[in-house]
Structures are given as C-alpha cells and as structure tokens.
Design a protein around this motif. Structure first.
Motif, PDB file in Angstrom:
ATOM      1  N   ALA A 279       0.829  -1.227   0.000  1.00  0.00           N
ATOM      2  CA  ALA A 279       0.000   0.000   0.000  1.00  0.00           C
ATOM      3  C   ALA A 279       0.855   1.267   0.000  1.00  0.00           C
ATOM      4  N   ILE A 280       1.793   1.316  -0.926  1.00  0.00           N
ATOM      5  CA  ILE A 280       2.740   2.445  -0.947  1.00  0.00           C
ATOM      6  C   ILE A 280       2.204   3.613  -1.779  1.00  0.00           C
ATOM      7  N   HIS A 281       1.731   3.311  -2.992  1.00  0.00           N
ATOM      8  CA  HIS A 281       1.422   4.385  -3.959  1.00  0.00           C
ATOM      9  C   HIS A 281      -0.083   4.594  -4.061  1.00  0.00           C
ATOM     10  N   LEU A 282      -0.715   4.883  -2.937  1.00  0.00           N
ATOM     11  CA  LEU A 282      -2.182   4.984  -2.933  1.00  0.00           C
ATOM     12  C   LEU A 282      -2.650   6.356  -3.411  1.00  0.00           C
ATOM     13  N   PRO A 284      -5.557   9.447  -3.287  1.00  0.00           N
ATOM     14  CA  PRO A 284      -6.387   9.968  -2.187  1.00  0.00           C
ATOM     15  C   PRO A 284      -7.683   9.159  -2.022  1.00  0.00           C
ATOM     16  N   ARG A 285      -8.301   8.753  -3.129  1.00  0.00           N
ATOM     17  CA  ARG A 285      -9.537   7.972  -3.019  1.00  0.00           C
ATOM     18  C   ARG A 285      -9.282   6.636  -2.329  1.00  0.00           C
ATOM     19  N   GLU A 286      -8.177   6.020  -2.697  1.00  0.00           N
ATOM     20  CA  GLU A 286      -7.866   4.727  -2.076  1.00  0.00           C
ATOM     21  C   GLU A 286      -7.627   4.877  -0.575  1.00  0.00           C
ATOM     22  N   ILE A 287      -6.995   5.968  -0.184  1.00  0.00           N
ATOM     23  CA  ILE A 287      -6.738   6.186   1.247  1.00  0.00           C
ATOM     24  C   ILE A 287      -8.061   6.351   2.001  1.00  0.00           C
ATOM     25  N   VAL A 288      -8.967   7.125   1.436  1.00  0.00           N
ATOM     26  CA  VAL A 288     -10.283   7.306   2.077  1.00  0.00           C
ATOM     27  C   VAL A 288     -10.980   5.948   2.203  1.00  0.00           C
ATOM     28  N   ARG A 289     -10.913   5.170   1.146  1.00  0.00           N
ATOM     29  CA  ARG A 289     -11.609   3.877   1.151  1.00  0.00           C
ATOM     30  C   ARG A 289     -10.939   2.866   2.108  1.00  0.00           C
ATOM     31  N   MET A 290      -9.616   2.907   2.150  1.00  0.00           N
ATOM     32  CA  MET A 290      -8.920   2.054   3.129  1.00  0.00           C
ATOM     33  C   MET A 290      -9.397   2.420   4.539  1.00  0.00           C
ATOM     34  N   SER A 291      -9.456   3.707   4.797  1.00  0.00           N
ATOM     35  CA  SER A 291      -9.861   4.176   6.120  1.00  0.00           C
ATOM     36  C   SER A 291     -11.292   3.748   6.441  1.00  0.00           C
ATOM     37  N   GLU A 292     -12.205   4.036   5.521  1.00  0.00           N
ATOM     38  CA  GLU A 292     -13.625   3.736   5.782  1.00  0.00           C
ATOM     39  C   GLU A 292     -13.882   2.239   5.924  1.00  0.00           C
ATOM     40  N   SER A 293     -13.152   1.441   5.154  1.00  0.00           N
ATOM     41  CA  SER A 293     -13.398  -0.004   5.163  1.00  0.00           C
ATOM     42  C   SER A 293     -12.765  -0.690   6.361  1.00  0.00           C
ATOM     43  N   GLY A 294     -11.792  -0.025   6.985  1.00  0.00           N
ATOM     44  CA  GLY A 294     -11.081  -0.664   8.098  1.00  0.00           C
ATOM     45  C   GLY A 294     -10.014  -1.638   7.648  1.00  0.00           C
ATOM     46  N   ALA A 295      -9.699  -1.645   6.350  1.00  0.00           N
ATOM     47  CA  ALA A 295      -8.631  -2.526   5.865  1.00  0.00           C
ATOM     48  C   ALA A 295      -7.283  -2.062   6.417  1.00  0.00           C
ATOM     49  N   VAL A 296      -6.350  -2.997   6.483  1.00  0.00           N
ATOM     50  CA  VAL A 296      -5.049  -2.735   7.092  1.00  0.00           C
ATOM     51  C   VAL A 296      -3.989  -2.578   5.999  1.00  0.00           C
ATOM     52  N   ALA A 297      -3.208  -1.509   6.086  1.00  0.00           N
ATOM     53  CA  ALA A 297      -2.046  -1.335   5.207  1.00  0.00           C
ATOM     54  C   ALA A 297      -0.845  -1.974   5.902  1.00  0.00           C
ATOM     55  N   VAL A 298      -0.232  -2.945   5.241  1.00  0.00           N
ATOM     56  CA  VAL A 298       0.871  -3.673   5.880  1.00  0.00           C
ATOM     57  C   VAL A 298       2.206  -3.129   5.357  1.00  0.00           C
ATOM     58  N   PHE A 299       2.919  -2.511   6.251  1.00  0.00           N
ATOM     59  CA  PHE A 299       4.194  -1.837   5.969  1.00  0.00           C
ATOM     60  C   PHE A 299       5.308  -2.895   5.999  1.00  0.00           C
ATOM     61  N   CYS A 300       6.011  -3.023   4.877  1.00  0.00           N
ATOM     62  CA  CYS A 300       7.058  -4.053   4.746  1.00  0.00           C
ATOM     63  C   CYS A 300       8.369  -3.360   4.350  1.00  0.00           C
ATOM     64  N   PRO A 301       9.011  -2.674   5.295  1.00  0.00           N
ATOM     65  CA  PRO A 301      10.097  -1.769   4.910  1.00  0.00           C
ATOM     66  C   PRO A 301      11.306  -2.439   4.278  1.00  0.00           C
ATOM     67  N   THR A 302      11.752  -3.590   4.778  1.00  0.00           N
ATOM     68  CA  THR A 302      12.979  -4.156   4.184  1.00  0.00           C
ATOM     69  C   THR A 302      12.718  -4.577   2.745  1.00  0.00           C
ATOM     70  N   SER A 303      11.516  -5.047   2.481  1.00  0.00           N
ATOM     71  CA  SER A 303      11.136  -5.433   1.126  1.00  0.00           C
ATOM     72  C   SER A 303      11.031  -4.212   0.218  1.00  0.00           C
ATOM     73  N   PHE A 312       6.844   3.920   2.050  1.00  0.00           N
ATOM     74  CA  PHE A 312       5.519   3.881   2.686  1.00  0.00           C
ATOM     75  C   PHE A 312       5.289   5.175   3.470  1.00  0.00           C
ATOM     76  N   ASP A 313       4.102   5.736   3.324  1.00  0.00           N
ATOM     77  CA  ASP A 313       3.795   7.020   3.967  1.00  0.00           C
ATOM     78  C   ASP A 313       3.095   6.785   5.303  1.00  0.00           C
ATOM     79  N   TYR A 314       3.850   6.357   6.294  1.00  0.00           N
ATOM     80  CA  TYR A 314       3.268   5.932   7.570  1.00  0.00           C
ATOM     81  C   TYR A 314       2.424   7.033   8.217  1.00  0.00           C
ATOM     82  N   LYS A 315       3.043   8.189   8.411  1.00  0.00           N
ATOM     83  CA  LYS A 315       2.313   9.245   9.137  1.00  0.00           C
ATOM     84  C   LYS A 315       1.180   9.817   8.281  1.00  0.00           C
ATOM     85  N   GLY A 316       1.376   9.804   6.965  1.00  0.00           N
ATOM     86  CA  GLY A 316       0.313  10.253   6.080  1.00  0.00           C
ATOM     87  C   GLY A 316      -0.911   9.357   6.181  1.00  0.00           C
TER      88      GLY A 316
END
Ligand code: GUN
Ligand code: ZN
Length: 446
Positions: A279-282, A284-303, A312-316
């Motif tokens: 979920a790196i290159h989302l 704005p619409r995708e971010i809203v939908r991720m938020s509303e749906s409660g789906a989880v963005a899985v941050f995989c930094p070493t990969s 990955f835009d953690y704080k964003g």
C-alpha cells in the motif's frame, strides 16, 4: 493445603523485566501506553497468562511443582507477530538485481513451484518455523505457494509446535508459469477445504489469499470474494500498490475499475479483515476507502527498500481525517530479514527519508499488540491475564556493539528499545515461549 494442592503442576513462572502495551503510543515518552515491571513475574497456567506480578510477591504464586524460568535483568515481551511473510520464499531471500515483476518471474515463481512436493514442503516448514522462533516471532500471517499441500504442511508443523499461525494457499490463475497456477474453481475448492479442516483447529487459522490482481482472473477474485463473504471471520490477504509497473498493469487488466483498491473492493475483498501488503502508492480515493473499510495497510520496509518499490507514507496514512490501520511485516523473501527488530529499524529509516519519526515504543507496540489488533486477535501480542503465553526474552547486550552502546550510561527503557531495534536481531533473542513452554533456544536455570 500445600502449594501443590492449590495449583495445578503445569503452572509456570517467567521472571524478568516485563513489558507489555495497553494501547498505541502517541509519541516517544508516552509511558501510559505500556506497563513495565523492572522485576516482574508472569504467571502462566495451561498456556495462558493468569497474572503479572512484582517479583516481591513471588511467594504467593510459587511452590511445589511450579517451574520458574528466571530471566532476571532480561526484557520479556509478547512474542513478535509478523503480519506478512511468504513461506515458500526462504530460498528467494537475497536475490539480486530486480524489481517486483521481474523478481517474481525470475526468482519467485520457480522457487515456489518446488512446493508441489509434499516432502520438500514439510522440510521447509520445519526450517521456516525454526527461523521465525529464532527471531522471536511466535505468530505469522503466511502466504503459501499455490499448492494446497504446502499450506497443509505449514499448518501441520505449526500445530506440532503449538504456535498460532495464519496460513493461506496462494491463489493465482494467470500471468505465471503453469506449474504455479490454479483455477478459479480449484482455488475456491482448495481454500474452502482448508478452512473446513484447519480454520480454528487449535491455534491455526486459514487466510483467503489471492496473490494480487495481476495473477488472478476476475473469476478467481469473484470466487474468493464469495468465500470471504461465507467466512467473515477469515482474514483476507493480498498485495496492493507496491510498484508503479504493477499498478499500470492492473489498470490495463481492469480498465473498468477506478483504481487498484477498487478491483479488490468490487469482488468483496476489502474490509476490516483485509491485510493489504505494501500500500505504498495509494491515491487519495484509495486512502479514504482504506480508512472507511477498516482494511489494514501492511508496511514491509525491508522489502520496499530491497525491491526498490518506494517509501511507505506511515504518518500520512495514520493521521486524520482518514486514518488507516497499519501493521508491520517482514515480507520475506522480498524482505531481507526474518527479524521484526531489523524490520523496525528499516521502518525507522524509511520514515526518516519522509521526514517522519518512528519512536521505539511505537515500533515495539506495532510488533506486538499493534499487529495483534490488525489481525483482530485480542489474546495475542500482550502479557496480561487471558492472553496466550507466547513470549520473547531479549538480551539487549548480546552483541558487543550493543553492550558498548548501552554502557554509555543513563539509558532509559525507551532508549534501550531504540538500540535494540536499531542494532538488534536474532542474536538478541535468548528464548521464546509458546503457550508457556520454552522452546529451548536457551536453557534457563530453574
Ligand atoms: N506481489 C505479488 N506477489 C508478491 C510477492 O511474492 N512478494 C512481493 N513483495 N510482492 C508481491
Ligand atoms: Zn508479499
């Protein structure tokens, strides 16, 4: 009445510096977010924590037949949870020179094809769980290969060890070599029969796992969406917006959908049980939908660093007005370490490159309770009454460079944790407990 009359003999005590989170820390120094006992004792009965007390009170829980594991001075945390790792990629890790789509074609699909051999898969499952435990990871959410038998091999091995594992048979019915393809129907049937046989059997769970939109036909996504609707307590895992070429390919394959997330959404695969890897290159619409749906963005930094996918835009994602749930994961073998400590170190660096900060307590919360909450597992990732006694014992001074750094003096707990995540790894894991049972990485004096 003697101690042995009062207590069942399977009572176990684990003594050390006990750290467990109560909630997500807001910032460094948010001490209300965790409980920490400098000399604590975890009381375990029948695999679960029943109490956490100060060692001065040990007399009231000890006695005949009670086993004490004394790790005084060592940190004891809930076992780490890895929310995205590929079981058939233990011999893909550290493969040179490619970005996602070429990396899959050149290294990953050929390696995964070998898991059609049940004996090979069983041997790999033993290695895989050994390796997780050596790194202090006691629960993982795992992609299998396309082969149902490989998922069964991992579930079988996990059951034998007593670990709680989440395992998916990876579904993929196009855009890969024939020996790693299934069909819409067989993916549905195999996943359904794994759910019947394994989901909720002891500590094992089955995850509905379409690999990603490029390797699943609309028919397969529809079939798995139907399965997800029929089993609302199953997690769904897939990959989302990891790489720009991947995103462009998804747009070509699904021109009628508004964006990448909408592909999964259309088939009923987006909701609070959905773990969306990367979920790196989302948009704005995708971010809203991720938020509303409660789906989880899985941050995989070493990969993300190793395959060159992006930052990955953690704080964003975390922030208002559309906060997205976030988990942390290794993504071995795109990821380069099995260690959640090393993974947190790379998360910190990715965030530095974005001008963001990841405090040590936020990172350790993620590795434990935060990741458990992402999975919807209230009895994992914490050390409190009712929780499974899956624990990791960490020696912060196991490496000379770390002992030397910590000897600088005046290190408080949060600084020690920061040194642990920045310089630490497998060497710092002194022992793990699964359901209160030490796994023998180290024999404690008893
Ligand atoms: N996207 C689809 N499959 C994979 C995989 O195995 N690893 C990574 N990192 N991304 C993927
Ligand atoms: Zn992955």
């Amino acid at each position: 009445m003697t101690f042995s009359d009062r207590f069942p003999s399977d009572r176990t005590l684990v003594r050390g510096r006990v750290l467990s989170f109560k909630r997500r820390p807001q910032r460094a120094g948010d001490t209300d977010a965790y409980t920490y006992l400098e000399d604590g004792v975890i009381v375990i009965d029948a695999g679960k924590v029943t109490d956490v007390i100060d060692a001065s009170e040990i007399g009231r829980v000890g006695g005949k037949g009670v086993v004490l594991h004394d790790f005084s001075g060592k940190l004891i945390l809930p076992g780490f949870i890895d929310t995205h790792i590929h079981f058939p990629q233990t011999q893909v890790i550290a493969s040179y020179g490619e970005q996602l789509l070429e990396w899959l074609t050149r290294y990953t699909f050929p390696a995964e094809s070998r898991y059609g051999d049940p004996a090979f898969a069983a041997a790999q499952a033993r290695f895989f769980i050994d390796e997780l435990l050596r790194n202090g990871t006691t629960t993982a959410v795992c992609y299998g290969s396309v082969h149902k038998g490989a998922a069964e091999a991992l579930l079988t091995e996990s059951e034998r060890r007593g670990t709680a594992m989440f395992v998916g048979k990876t579904a993929m019915d196009r855009n890969a070599p024939p020996d790693v393809l299934d069909t819409a129907q067989s993916a549905y049937d195999d996943t359904a029969s794994l759910i019947t046989a394994w989901h909720g059997r002891g500590r094992q769970k089955v995850v509905i796992t379409p690999r990603f939109a490029i390797t699943s036909t609309p028919e397969q996504l529809e079939a798995l969406g139907n399965l997800a609707r029929a089993h609302p307590d199953c997690l769904v895992q897939t990959h989302l917006s990891e790489n720009l070429e991947e995103i462009a390919t998804v747009e070509r394959l699904f021109p009628e959908r508004s964006d990448y997330l909408d592909v999964y959404d259309h088939y009923g695969l987006v909701g609070p049980k959905s773990l969306m890897g990367h979920a790196i290159h989302l948009t704005p619409r995708e971010i809203v939908r991720m938020s509303e749906s409660g789906a989880v963005a899985v941050f995989c930094p070493t990969s993300n660093l190793f395959i060159g996918s992006g930052l990955f835009d953690y704080k964003g994602l975390e922030g208002e007005p559309y906060p997205v749930r976030i988990a942390l994961a290794t993504d071995v073998g795109g990821g380069t370490s099995y260690s959640m400590l090393a993974t947190a170190a790379e998360a910190y660096k990715v965030m530095q490159l974005r001008g963001q900060k990841l405090s040590a307590i936020e990172a350790f919360h993620l590795m434990t309770r935060g990741n458990a909450e992402a999975l919807g597992e209230p009895d994992l990732g914490r050390i409190e009454p009712g929780a499974h006694a899956d624990l990791v014992v960490l020696d912060s001074t196991a490496r000379p460079a770390m002992a030397h750094r910590l000897a600088a003096g005046n290190c408080d707990l949060e600084e020690e944790l920061f040194v642990l995540m920045t310089l630490g790894g497998e060497q710092n894991v002194q022992e793990v407990f699964i359901g209160g049972q030490p796994q023998g990485l180290h024999r404690a004096d008893e």
